[in-house]
Scaffold this motif. Structure first.
Motif, PDB file in Angstrom:
ATOM      1  N   ALA A 189     106.359 -26.129 101.394  1.00  0.00           N
ATOM      2  CA  ALA A 189     106.143 -26.759 100.090  1.00  0.00           C
ATOM      3  C   ALA A 189     105.568 -28.168 100.250  1.00  0.00           C
ATOM      4  N   LEU A 190     105.976 -28.885 101.294  1.00  0.00           N
ATOM      5  CA  LEU A 190     105.534 -30.271 101.472  1.00  0.00           C
ATOM      6  C   LEU A 190     104.020 -30.386 101.628  1.00  0.00           C
ATOM      7  N   ARG A 191     103.411 -29.338 102.137  1.00  0.00           N
ATOM      8  CA  ARG A 191     101.957 -29.344 102.314  1.00  0.00           C
ATOM      9  C   ARG A 191     101.225 -29.505 100.977  1.00  0.00           C
ATOM     10  N   PHE A 192     101.872 -29.058  99.894  1.00  0.00           N
ATOM     11  CA  PHE A 192     101.217 -29.089  98.583  1.00  0.00           C
ATOM     12  C   PHE A 192     101.463 -30.377  97.816  1.00  0.00           C
ATOM     13  N   VAL A 193     102.265 -31.251  98.391  1.00  0.00           N
ATOM     14  CA  VAL A 193     102.585 -32.500  97.687  1.00  0.00           C
ATOM     15  C   VAL A 193     101.350 -33.377  97.451  1.00  0.00           C
ATOM     16  N   PRO A 194     100.562 -33.697  98.506  1.00  0.00           N
ATOM     17  CA  PRO A 194      99.410 -34.573  98.233  1.00  0.00           C
ATOM     18  C   PRO A 194      98.422 -34.012  97.207  1.00  0.00           C
ATOM     19  N   PRO A 195      97.930 -32.735  97.343  1.00  0.00           N
ATOM     20  CA  PRO A 195      96.976 -32.269  96.342  1.00  0.00           C
ATOM     21  C   PRO A 195      97.568 -32.215  94.932  1.00  0.00           C
ATOM     22  N   ALA A 196      98.851 -31.839  94.808  1.00  0.00           N
ATOM     23  CA  ALA A 196      99.451 -31.733  93.469  1.00  0.00           C
ATOM     24  C   ALA A 196      99.574 -33.108  92.812  1.00  0.00           C
ATOM     25  N   VAL A 197     100.122 -34.064  93.550  1.00  0.00           N
ATOM     26  CA  VAL A 197     100.330 -35.395  92.972  1.00  0.00           C
ATOM     27  C   VAL A 197      98.993 -36.070  92.658  1.00  0.00           C
ATOM     28  N   LEU A 198      98.068 -35.996  93.603  1.00  0.00           N
ATOM     29  CA  LEU A 198      96.791 -36.679  93.404  1.00  0.00           C
ATOM     30  C   LEU A 198      96.023 -36.079  92.231  1.00  0.00           C
ATOM     31  N   SER A 199      96.020 -34.745  92.118  1.00  0.00           N
ATOM     32  CA  SER A 199      95.312 -34.106  91.002  1.00  0.00           C
ATOM     33  C   SER A 199      95.960 -34.453  89.668  1.00  0.00           C
ATOM     34  N   ALA A 200      97.285 -34.538  89.678  1.00  0.00           N
ATOM     35  CA  ALA A 200      97.994 -34.871  88.438  1.00  0.00           C
ATOM     36  C   ALA A 200      97.633 -36.278  87.964  1.00  0.00           C
ATOM     37  N   PHE A 234     105.403 -31.093  90.335  1.00  0.00           N
ATOM     38  CA  PHE A 234     106.310 -30.018  90.729  1.00  0.00           C
ATOM     39  C   PHE A 234     105.722 -28.634  90.436  1.00  0.00           C
ATOM     40  N   VAL A 235     105.025 -28.498  89.297  1.00  0.00           N
ATOM     41  CA  VAL A 235     104.382 -27.209  89.000  1.00  0.00           C
ATOM     42  C   VAL A 235     103.343 -26.882  90.071  1.00  0.00           C
ATOM     43  N   GLY A 236     102.534 -27.887  90.447  1.00  0.00           N
ATOM     44  CA  GLY A 236     101.515 -27.677  91.472  1.00  0.00           C
ATOM     45  C   GLY A 236     102.121 -27.244  92.799  1.00  0.00           C
ATOM     46  N   ILE A 237     103.193 -27.930  93.212  1.00  0.00           N
ATOM     47  CA  ILE A 237     103.859 -27.612  94.481  1.00  0.00           C
ATOM     48  C   ILE A 237     104.420 -26.194  94.432  1.00  0.00           C
ATOM     49  N   LEU A 238     105.004 -25.838  93.280  1.00  0.00           N
ATOM     50  CA  LEU A 238     105.588 -24.506  93.101  1.00  0.00           C
ATOM     51  C   LEU A 238     104.502 -23.424  93.171  1.00  0.00           C
ATOM     52  N   VAL A 239     103.405 -23.649  92.440  1.00  0.00           N
ATOM     53  CA  VAL A 239     102.313 -22.668  92.421  1.00  0.00           C
ATOM     54  C   VAL A 239     101.765 -22.462  93.838  1.00  0.00           C
ATOM     55  N   THR A 279     103.219 -23.016  96.744  1.00  0.00           N
ATOM     56  CA  THR A 279     104.204 -22.385  97.628  1.00  0.00           C
ATOM     57  C   THR A 279     104.319 -20.889  97.345  1.00  0.00           C
ATOM     58  N   ILE A 280     104.352 -20.539  96.055  1.00  0.00           N
ATOM     59  CA  ILE A 280     104.465 -19.123  95.688  1.00  0.00           C
ATOM     60  C   ILE A 280     103.249 -18.341  96.167  1.00  0.00           C
ATOM     61  N   LEU A 281     102.053 -18.888  95.935  1.00  0.00           N
ATOM     62  CA  LEU A 281     100.831 -18.190  96.343  1.00  0.00           C
ATOM     63  C   LEU A 281     100.772 -18.013  97.851  1.00  0.00           C
ATOM     64  N   GLU A 282     101.216 -19.032  98.580  1.00  0.00           N
ATOM     65  CA  GLU A 282     101.191 -18.932 100.032  1.00  0.00           C
ATOM     66  C   GLU A 282     102.161 -17.880 100.536  1.00  0.00           C
ATOM     67  N   ASN A 283     103.331 -17.812  99.916  1.00  0.00           N
ATOM     68  CA  ASN A 283     104.315 -16.810 100.313  1.00  0.00           C
ATOM     69  C   ASN A 283     103.848 -15.404 100.007  1.00  0.00           C
ATOM     70  N   ARG A 284     103.091 -15.260  98.898  1.00  0.00           N
ATOM     71  CA  ARG A 284     102.568 -13.938  98.559  1.00  0.00           C
ATOM     72  C   ARG A 284     101.515 -13.505  99.569  1.00  0.00           C
ATOM     73  N   LYS A 285     100.744 -14.512 100.068  1.00  0.00           N
ATOM     74  CA  LYS A 285      99.679 -14.247 101.024  1.00  0.00           C
ATOM     75  C   LYS A 285     100.238 -13.727 102.350  1.00  0.00           C
ATOM     76  N   SER A 286     101.404 -14.301 102.743  1.00  0.00           N
ATOM     77  CA  SER A 286     102.024 -13.879 104.012  1.00  0.00           C
ATOM     78  C   SER A 286     103.488 -13.530 103.756  1.00  0.00           C
ATOM     79  N   PRO A 287     103.718 -12.338 103.160  1.00  0.00           N
ATOM     80  CA  PRO A 287     105.069 -11.977 102.732  1.00  0.00           C
ATOM     81  C   PRO A 287     106.076 -11.952 103.889  1.00  0.00           C
ATOM     82  N   GLY A 288     105.570 -11.699 105.101  1.00  0.00           N
ATOM     83  CA  GLY A 288     106.465 -11.636 106.246  1.00  0.00           C
ATOM     84  C   GLY A 288     107.154 -12.976 106.485  1.00  0.00           C
ATOM     85  N   GLY A 289     106.470 -14.067 106.081  1.00  0.00           N
ATOM     86  CA  GLY A 289     107.006 -15.398 106.367  1.00  0.00           C
ATOM     87  C   GLY A 289     107.868 -15.939 105.253  1.00  0.00           C
ATOM     88  N   ALA A 290     108.000 -15.181 104.151  1.00  0.00           N
ATOM     89  CA  ALA A 290     108.723 -15.714 103.024  1.00  0.00           C
ATOM     90  C   ALA A 290     110.224 -15.802 103.310  1.00  0.00           C
TER      91      ALA A 290
END
Lengths: 104, 233
Positions: free
Chosen positions: A37-48, B214-219, B221-232
């Motif tokens: 999840a931490l990987r998505f922090v920079p793009p999410a925050v910056l885009s927001a 938080f929505v961006g981080i969630l989206v 993370t979910i998409l990445e887990n769907r891409k590689s279900p074995g790693g979820a």
């Protein structure tokens, strides 16, 4: 809240996060899901921050030609894609905005 | 030259290309912070106490928008969350150092310091003096950040108010975000966060920003887990 208290708390939290896993090493394993999840922090925050700044200059969605900022922002996006250079991106976006403001 | 100082200077040299990019950042920060209504002393102190570029830009913007202190502190925390990942990443390389060293190096653990240091650790492995490289990279960045902030603060008042200097903020972020957008989950995270930021813009206390993040981080993370279900999970 006092501005100095804001800096002090913000600084302490930032420092605490930088120290967190250095301190905890060997005591705690970072969960895989958090690591991902931490990987998505920079793009999410910056885009927001970017989107409203560029598309809502007067607190209102504006994609008309009267809003120079989205056009200058688009220019910056293209230059960033093309050159991958931070400074050039900022200069190109700023130049685009100044030219648009001057010309129209 | 002994081992420690040659390692220190190797760190400074490795950091050098990044310093060239950081210098104008600091200038813009100093000018923007004054523009946002901070006093010169407060603007400079933020560079030493918080010492994290993007969160300083955001803080200046939030102070300009008169956001409440608690929201600013929370935003700084969210914007700087990624530093935990850096901390996790370098932890094994500094595990044998004293607490004093760990504290010092943690203070210097910025994006640019991390970038140069992790490459060194991965290429050269862990040596008894490796932490001097880390210190060289971190200290040189710290020094340039302080000097460039101060210069920006000094020059800031000379810049006419009519110049759209505030636009440097989103431009800086565009320059930072574009290289990160390498795969679909990241692009989706960025777009969904941007969209929510627009829709939730009218929420009080800039809470729309945090919700969007938080929505961006969630989206993503979910998409990445769907891409590689074995790693979820």
């Amino acid at each position: 809240m006092n501005i100095w208290l804001v800096f002090l708390l913000g600084g302490l939290i930032t420092f605490g996060m930088r120290l967190s896993f250095i301190y905890l090493f060997g005591r705690f394993q970072i969960p895989q899901i958090v690591h991902r999840a931490l990987r998505f922090v920079p793009p999410a925050v910056l885009s927001a921050i970017i989107f409203p700044n560029v598309l809502m200059p007067n607190n209102q969605f504006d994609l008309s030609l009267g809003n120079h900022r989205w056009m200058a922002g688009l220019m910056a996006v293209l230059v960033a894609l093309w050159t991958k250079n931070t400074l050039l991106t900022i200069l190109a976006g700023m130049a685009a905005l100044l030219i648009l403001q001057f010309a129209f | 030259m002994n081992q420690k100082s040659s390692m220190f200077w190797a760190g400074v040299r490795a950091e050098f290309p990044l310093l060239i990019g950081v210098f104008p950042f600091g200038l813009i920060y100093g000018a923007l912070a004054l523009n946002a209504g901070l006093s010169p002393a407060a603007a400079q102190m933020m560079s030493s106490i918080v010492f994290a570029g993007s969160s300083q830009f955001v803080t200046a913007q939030l102070i300009h928008d008169a956001a409440p202190g608690l929201v600013i502190v929370l935003t700084i925390a969210v914007v700087n969350l990624r530093h935990m990942l850096y901390s996790a990443s370098v932890a094994e390389y500094v595990k044998d150092l004293s607490m004093k060293w760990k504290v010092l190096l943690a203070y210097f653990l910025t994006d640019e310091c991390y970038a140069a240091t992790i490459i060194h650790y991965e290429e050269d492995g862990m040596k008894p003096t490796s932490h001097w490289f880390f210190l060289g990279a971190g200290f040189s960045l710290w020094f340039i950040w302080q000097v460039s902030s101060a210069l920006g603060i000094f020059l800031g008042t000379a810049i006419p108010q009519s110049w759209p200097l505030d636009f440097a903020l989103p431009l800086t972020f565009i320059a930072m975000v574009m290289p990160v957008l390498k795969d679909f989950p990241v692009v989706a995270a960025a777009l969904s966060a941007g969209l929510v930021a627009l829709l939730a813009f009218s929420l009080p206390f800039k809470l729309g920003l945090i919700l969007a993040a938080f929505v961006g981080i969630l989206v993503g993370t979910i998409l990445e887990n769907r891409k590689s279900p074995g790693g979820a999970l």
